[in-house]
Design a protein around this motif. Structure first.
Motif, short mmCIF file in Angstrom:
data_model
loop_
_atom_site.label_atom_id
_atom_site.label_comp_id
_atom_site.label_asym_id
_atom_site.label_seq_id
_atom_site.Cartn_x
_atom_site.Cartn_y
_atom_site.Cartn_z
N GLU A 28 13.79 -7.55 -47.66
CA GLU A 28 13.86 -8.87 -48.30
C GLU A 28 14.91 -9.71 -47.56
O GLU A 28 16.06 -9.30 -47.42
CB GLU A 28 14.21 -8.69 -49.79
CG GLU A 28 14.65 -9.95 -50.51
CD GLU A 28 13.67 -11.11 -50.42
OE1 GLU A 28 12.45 -10.90 -50.60
OE2 GLU A 28 14.13 -12.24 -50.14
N LYS A 36 9.99 -16.31 -56.14
CA LYS A 36 9.85 -17.49 -57.03
C LYS A 36 9.92 -17.12 -58.50
O LYS A 36 9.73 -17.96 -59.37
CB LYS A 36 8.55 -18.24 -56.74
CG LYS A 36 8.69 -19.28 -55.67
CD LYS A 36 8.66 -18.65 -54.32
CE LYS A 36 8.96 -19.58 -53.19
NZ LYS A 36 8.75 -18.90 -51.91
N VAL A 442 -2.30 -18.72 -57.02
CA VAL A 442 -0.84 -18.80 -57.13
C VAL A 442 -0.31 -18.22 -58.44
O VAL A 442 0.87 -17.94 -58.57
CB VAL A 442 -0.32 -20.26 -56.98
CG1 VAL A 442 -0.74 -20.85 -55.67
CG2 VAL A 442 -0.77 -21.13 -58.14
C1 LIG Z 1 8.71 -23.73 -59.58
C2 LIG Z 1 7.57 -22.75 -59.75
C3 LIG Z 1 7.06 -22.51 -61.02
C4 LIG Z 1 6.00 -21.62 -61.19
N1 LIG Z 1 5.54 -21.38 -62.45
C5 LIG Z 1 4.56 -20.46 -62.64
C6 LIG Z 1 4.18 -20.09 -63.96
O1 LIG Z 1 4.76 -20.55 -64.95
N2 LIG Z 1 3.19 -19.19 -64.11
C7 LIG Z 1 2.56 -18.60 -63.03
O2 LIG Z 1 1.64 -17.78 -63.22
N3 LIG Z 1 2.95 -18.89 -61.76
C8 LIG Z 1 3.93 -19.80 -61.55
N4 LIG Z 1 4.36 -20.07 -60.27
C9 LIG Z 1 3.74 -19.36 -59.14
C10 LIG Z 1 4.31 -17.95 -58.95
O3 LIG Z 1 5.64 -17.89 -59.34
C11 LIG Z 1 4.21 -17.59 -57.46
O4 LIG Z 1 2.89 -17.79 -56.99
C12 LIG Z 1 4.62 -16.15 -57.18
O5 LIG Z 1 5.84 -15.82 -57.79
C13 LIG Z 1 4.68 -15.96 -55.66
O6 LIG Z 1 5.01 -14.63 -55.34
P1 LIG Z 1 4.95 -14.13 -53.83
O7 LIG Z 1 5.45 -12.75 -53.83
O8 LIG Z 1 3.61 -14.43 -53.28
O9 LIG Z 1 5.93 -15.10 -53.02
P2 LIG Z 1 7.50 -15.30 -53.08
O10 LIG Z 1 7.98 -15.30 -54.46
O11 LIG Z 1 7.73 -16.51 -52.24
O12 LIG Z 1 8.10 -14.01 -52.35
C14 LIG Z 1 8.21 -13.91 -50.96
C15 LIG Z 1 9.50 -13.18 -50.64
O13 LIG Z 1 9.56 -12.98 -49.24
C16 LIG Z 1 10.88 -13.18 -48.79
N5 LIG Z 1 10.83 -13.49 -47.36
C17 LIG Z 1 10.35 -14.62 -46.76
N6 LIG Z 1 10.43 -14.51 -45.42
C18 LIG Z 1 10.95 -13.27 -45.15
C19 LIG Z 1 11.25 -12.58 -43.96
N7 LIG Z 1 11.01 -13.13 -42.77
N8 LIG Z 1 11.78 -11.35 -44.05
C20 LIG Z 1 12.00 -10.76 -45.27
N9 LIG Z 1 11.73 -11.40 -46.44
C21 LIG Z 1 11.20 -12.63 -46.39
C22 LIG Z 1 11.36 -14.33 -49.67
O14 LIG Z 1 12.76 -14.42 -49.69
C23 LIG Z 1 10.74 -13.97 -51.01
O15 LIG Z 1 11.60 -13.16 -51.79
C24 LIG Z 1 5.42 -20.96 -60.06
C25 LIG Z 1 5.95 -21.21 -58.78
C26 LIG Z 1 7.00 -22.08 -58.62
C27 LIG Z 1 7.56 -22.33 -57.25
#
Ligand SMILES: Cc1cc2nc3c(=O)[nH]c(=O)nc-3n(C[C@H](O)[C@H](O)[C@H](O)COP(=O)(O)OP(=O)(O)OC[C@H]3O[C@@H](n4cnc5c(N)ncnc54)[C@H](O)[C@@H]3O)c2cc1C
Length: 462
Positions: A28, A36, A442
């Motif tokens: 991470e 997020k 998402v």
């Molecule tokens: C403001 C907001 C409100 C939301 N509200 C809702 C809601 O109420 N209900 C719902 O269902 N969804 C909601 N969503 C959507 C949901 O939260 C996201 O789609 C989901 O959490 C994304 O998860 P992820 O693991 O795909 O991405 P991320 O959470 O972006 O995780 C990616 C991880 O990779 C890490 N990373 C990036 N680059 C590197 C690298 N090069 N090396 C190592 N680590 C790296 C980052 O630091 C991060 O921790 C919301 C999103 C946002 C932004």
């Protein structure tokens, strides 16, 4: 199998959980897990500054959280309704419809011009190619009128995707509606109002298929902490991975992992789309090229704890779950307010009032980049202007500002094609999986389901 996962957001941690029988290292880039999902320690308890809820329509997510031991932590919303701020007035968000697209003029007449209401009531059929796509904004504007997009549809979609309806593809964001348009085209005449009506009727005939949101009593930290613990993976924080290479016959090498890190038999890239594109450059250049098309939308959330939900002049926060702001409301900076302690009884129990102001849409990062004091002032001024409630006078005991640069991928009308090209290009690359909000939705349930499936495929399981 020795597996590396890049990214400890929801996707990476869900994949790690799915792979718990294997030897997994999660890398991470930041100093915390959750991505997020972020529950911040307010004085009275954890308060979500990223995602705050999930759509529990699909039983699979609830079953998954129950399996994680979080069944008793699930909490339901109050049942109050949201509001829309349009034409300088607070109005009820219309019920029915699909993401603000109405099936008839009546429910929306108070929110749009008489001309748009007439267009909806007398909608002309239009040409639709089955399997085709269009931006939601373009379609609604063409069939109903621009103010239906600006007053209702963009306000609603903006709350979910941080994009206006013009930046979102119909098939990627409202797939059910695209499917009904396909069916109508096969039968002859296609109208938007007719298609939305079909979906409304299917909702009525399938009771319980509404939109039951749920949240976690202790915030989303309950989820990311449970996933991290139950996965048994070794999670390496502050470990930014900047590239991946493959040594034939030996495995994958992660640039940025500690010098003594092993070579990996499989890798899950659970990072946002542009990062994933960069990481794949050395091993899957075609997938990189395709994935570069996915752009990100930024947003900012400012969370407030007020001492009271009534200011000294007697102005009370509305008895509603939140307020969406029409995109043509130029005197307001915020795009939405979540009246968290009205929406969630477990937060109301804390006393006072919790409110989240949200800013920013795709293509306009100026607000997200504004300094903290400015964002806080905009939020308090907008809230007073819209509701009459003077937060400063009511007493602000806590403020937390969270910027989400590149918080959400833009699901435009080419998104599905892009994702299918990326996955196609990756099919020939051994033991690399991709996961995350850009792949198949998402929302929290969609991200979990996609990440788990990607993990299962990686190890050749069903
Ligand atoms: C403001 C907001 C409100 C939301 N509200 C809702 C809601 O109420 N209900 C719902 O269902 N969804 C909601 N969503 C959507 C949901 O939260 C996201 O789609 C989901 O959490 C994304 O998860 P992820 O693991 O795909 O991405 P991320 O959470 O972006 O995780 C990616 C991880 O990779 C890490 N990373 C990036 N680059 C590197 C690298 N090069 N090396 C190592 N680590 C790296 C980052 O630091 C991060 O921790 C919301 C999103 C946002 C932004």
């Amino acid at each position: 199998m020795r597996i590396a996962i890049v990214g400890a957001g929801l996707a990476g941690l869900s994949a790690a959980y799915e792979l718990r029988e294997h030897d997994v290292d999660v890398y991470e880039g930041s100093g915390r897990i959750g991505g997020k999902l972020y529950s911040v320690a307010f004085n009275d308890g954890p308060t979500d500054m990223g995602a705050e809820a999930f759509l529990a329509r699909n039983a699979e997510a609830v079953e998954f959280f129950t399996e994680l031991g979080l069944g008793d932590s699930l909490v339901a919303p109050s049942g109050l309704r949201p509001l829309l701020y349009v034409d300088d007035k607070l109005q009820a968000l219309p019920t029915g419809g699909m993401m603000g697209i109405p099936s008839s003029a009546e429910k929306i007449a108070a929110l749009v011009s008489a001309e748009s209401a007439r267009h909806i009531a007398n909608e002309e059929p239009f040409e639709w190619t089955p399997g085709g796509d269009v931006s939601v904004g373009a379609l609604v504007r063409q069939q109903y009128g621009a103010d239906v997009v600006e007053h209702v549809v963009s306000a609603l979609l903006g709350g979910v995707y941080s994009c206006t309806a013009d930046d979102l593809g119909l098939r990627a964001t409202i797939p059910g509606l695209a499917r009904v348009l396909d069916e109508q085209a096969a039968q002859g005449s296609v109208t938007l109002s007719g298609a939305v009506k079909v979906l409304e009727q299917s909702r009525v005939s399938t009771p319980g298929k509404g939109a039951p949101f749920r949240a976690f009593r202790g915030g989303y930290a309950e989820v990311y902490e449970a996933l991290a613990e139950k996965s048994g993976a070794d999670i390496h924080l502050d470990s930014f991975i900047s590239g991946i290479s493959h040594r034939p016959g030996e495995g994958y090498v992660l640039k940025g992992a500690p010098a003594d890190a092993p070579l990996y038999e499989g890798v899950v890239l659970a990072t946002p789309a542009p990062t994933t594109a960069r990481l794949m450059a050395g091993i899957a250049p075609q997938a990189t090229e395709a994935l570069r098309e996915v752009k990100l939308a930024s947003s900012a959330v400012v969370g407030f704890k007020f001492d009271s939900d009534v200011d000294p002049e007697g102005n009370e926060l509305p008895q509603n779950t939140g307020i969406l702001v029409a995109t043509d409301q130029e005197d307001v900076h915020a795009k939405a307010f979540t009246l968290s302690s009205r929406k969630w009884p477990h937060l109301a129990e804390r006393g006072g009032a919790l409110v989240r102001a949200s800013f920013g849409r795709f293509g306009d990062d100026a607000l997200v980049r504004a300094d903290e004091e400015t964002l806080v002032d905009y939020a308090l001024d907008d809230l007073a202007h819209i509701t009459g409630f003077d937060g400063r006078a009511a007493g602000v005991s806590e403020i937390f500002t969270q910027r989400w640069f590149g918080g959400l991928p833009r699901y435009d009308e080419h998104h599905l094609e892009t994702v299918s090209s990326v996955l196609g290009a990756l099919a020939d690359v051994p033991s690399i999986a991709v996961a995350g909000s850009w792949v198949n939705g998402v929302g929290v349930p969609a991200v979990i389901a996609q990440a788990r499936e990607a993990a299962r495929r990686l190890i050749g399981a069903k």
